[in-house]
Design a protein around this motif. Sequence first.
Motif, PDB file in Angstrom:
ATOM      1  N   PHE A 116     -22.120  20.493  11.514  1.00 15.57           N
ATOM      2  CA  PHE A 116     -21.882  19.119  12.411  1.00 15.57           C
ATOM      3  C   PHE A 116     -20.854  19.315  13.281  1.00 15.57           C
ATOM      4  N   THR A 118     -16.952  18.158  13.574  1.00 20.31           N
ATOM      5  CA  THR A 118     -16.293  16.315  13.213  1.00 20.31           C
ATOM      6  C   THR A 118     -15.185  17.110  13.324  1.00 20.31           C
ATOM      7  N   VAL A 177     -31.014  12.944   8.486  1.00 21.54           N
ATOM      8  CA  VAL A 177     -31.005  14.724   8.466  1.00 21.54           C
ATOM      9  C   VAL A 177     -32.071  15.380   7.899  1.00 21.54           C
TER      10      VAL A 177
END
Length: 243
Positions: A116, A118, A177
Amino acid sequence: MNAFYHFHGDLTNLLRRRWRGVTPIAQPVTRSASIKDVIESFGVPHTEVGKILCDGLPVQFSRHVAAGQRFDIHPIPVPWELTQPTLLRPQPLQGLGFVVDINAGRLARYLRMAGFDTLYDSSWDDAKILQVLQTEPRILLTRSLDLLKRKEVEYGRYIRTDSPIDQMREVFDVFGVTELNRAFSRCLQCNTVLQPVPKQEILQRLEPLTIRYVDSFSICGRCDKIYWEGSHVARMQRMLDDR
């Protein structure tokens, strides 16, 4: 006269201590104030609120409070469909992108490991994080309730759990998710998307056993760190799967 406030779900756990267990909270209306300001005066950040009803009708954060009104404040439903516009958040996000502050810094590494996007920098203070959010809409993940109350933060989550692994599981649950299709695709240090690199180009940087047993490598174009599949990757994958 009073206005009456009913907090639902786990929002009750975010209330200031003096208000916990009080249902409804009755407060005299002594000045003109928006429901957003009143909610946050009780301790709950606006980022945690998914729906507000005034006498049974949905209202926005800007609704002003009047005496005799009943407000029902509901948490954001899980999983959070943040790509869909709502009354409280008419400008949806395009997808999952995070910024993590120092209060949950170790979580950033796990989210990058899972693939992800981030952003995290241990040197960033609150002002820098708010600046980032103004230029690039993201979800702020933090353990600071006060930071989430800032007007610059539209999407955010107060992290409830303590350990980084539990925090990662919490994030996955909140945002629905279920698959990790991009795991191990980002640099754990700087968040850059990794690129494949031929073994011959980095041969001089590898240990003898790595040269002997590993053939596929990736490299970070920003910080030049090399990655390859090894026992640490298998351990991380098991951790990601066991959630």
